[in-house]
Design a protein around this motif. Structure first.
Motif, PDB file in Angstrom:
ATOM      1  N   UNK A  14       0.838  -1.202   0.000  1.00  0.00           N
ATOM      2  CA  UNK A  14       0.000   0.000   0.000  1.00  0.00           C
ATOM      3  C   UNK A  14       0.874   1.254   0.000  1.00  0.00           C
ATOM      4  N   UNK A  15       1.927   1.272   0.816  1.00  0.00           N
ATOM      5  CA  UNK A  15       2.810   2.433   0.858  1.00  0.00           C
ATOM      6  C   UNK A  15       3.501   2.675  -0.477  1.00  0.00           C
ATOM      7  N   UNK A  16       3.993   1.615  -1.090  1.00  0.00           N
ATOM      8  CA  UNK A  16       4.671   1.769  -2.380  1.00  0.00           C
ATOM      9  C   UNK A  16       3.677   2.188  -3.455  1.00  0.00           C
ATOM     10  N   UNK A  17       2.515   1.580  -3.460  1.00  0.00           N
ATOM     11  CA  UNK A  17       1.472   1.931  -4.431  1.00  0.00           C
ATOM     12  C   UNK A  17       1.078   3.400  -4.302  1.00  0.00           C
ATOM     13  N   UNK A  18       0.868   3.855  -3.080  1.00  0.00           N
ATOM     14  CA  UNK A  18       0.497   5.253  -2.868  1.00  0.00           C
ATOM     15  C   UNK A  18       1.641   6.200  -3.228  1.00  0.00           C
ATOM     16  N   UNK A  19       2.870   5.790  -2.981  1.00  0.00           N
ATOM     17  CA  UNK A  19       4.011   6.626  -3.352  1.00  0.00           C
ATOM     18  C   UNK A  19       4.101   6.773  -4.866  1.00  0.00           C
ATOM     19  N   UNK A  20       3.864   5.695  -5.594  1.00  0.00           N
ATOM     20  CA  UNK A  20       3.894   5.765  -7.061  1.00  0.00           C
ATOM     21  C   UNK A  20       2.788   6.679  -7.570  1.00  0.00           C
ATOM     22  N   UNK A  21       1.594   6.543  -7.031  1.00  0.00           N
ATOM     23  CA  UNK A  21       0.481   7.394  -7.447  1.00  0.00           C
ATOM     24  C   UNK A  21       0.765   8.859  -7.122  1.00  0.00           C
ATOM     25  N   UNK A  22       1.232   9.142  -5.912  1.00  0.00           N
ATOM     26  CA  UNK A  22       1.498  10.534  -5.538  1.00  0.00           C
ATOM     27  C   UNK A  22       2.628  11.128  -6.364  1.00  0.00           C
ATOM     28  N   UNK A  23       3.647  10.337  -6.676  1.00  0.00           N
ATOM     29  CA  UNK A  23       4.741  10.832  -7.510  1.00  0.00           C
ATOM     30  C   UNK A  23       4.243  11.164  -8.910  1.00  0.00           C
ATOM     31  N   UNK A  24       3.416  10.285  -9.493  1.00  0.00           N
ATOM     32  CA  UNK A  24       2.882  10.546 -10.832  1.00  0.00           C
ATOM     33  C   UNK A  24       1.948  11.744 -10.847  1.00  0.00           C
TER      34      UNK A  24
END
Length: 106
Positions: free
Chosen positions: A86-96
């Motif tokens: 979840x943390x990695x997924x959210x980090x990818x979304x927020x970065x994009x």
């Protein structure tokens, strides 16, 4: 189906530090294919093109995690494997989303 190691039926590409045939066999029984980079001298060498592709994928994954670490300013620690996803997924979304916002597309 998930294995004891939490990976499931997947291939894990590692660097030369993971060249241990016994560990590869144990992981294979769990449904995980550990595929480290190899040299021509090794018994389980898979060919020049396969090793090239493994290097490309490994570098790409390391680059992605490096960018996320710089963007977040920290490493994504978690108590459980699902929490880490979840943390990695959210980090990818927020970065994009950040990149889209910076480019004026949002």
């Amino acid at each position: 189906e998930m294995s004891f190691y939490g990976v499931g039926d997947r291939e894990v590409i590692g660097d030369k530090a993971y060249r241990n045939y016994q560990m590869e066999d144990v992981l294979w029984e769990e449904g995980i294919r550990l595929s480290p980079l190899r040299t021509k001298k090794e018994r389980r060498y898979e060919g020049e093109w396969v090793e090239y592709v493994k290097r490309v994928y490994r570098r790409f994954a390391e680059s992605v995690f490096s960018v996320l670490r710089r963007f977040l300013g920290l490493r994504p620690y978690s108590v459980s494997l699902s929490g880490l996803f979840v943390k990695i997924y959210m980090a990818v979304i927020s970065y994009n989303l950040h990149r889209l916002w910076s480019a004026g597309m949002l």
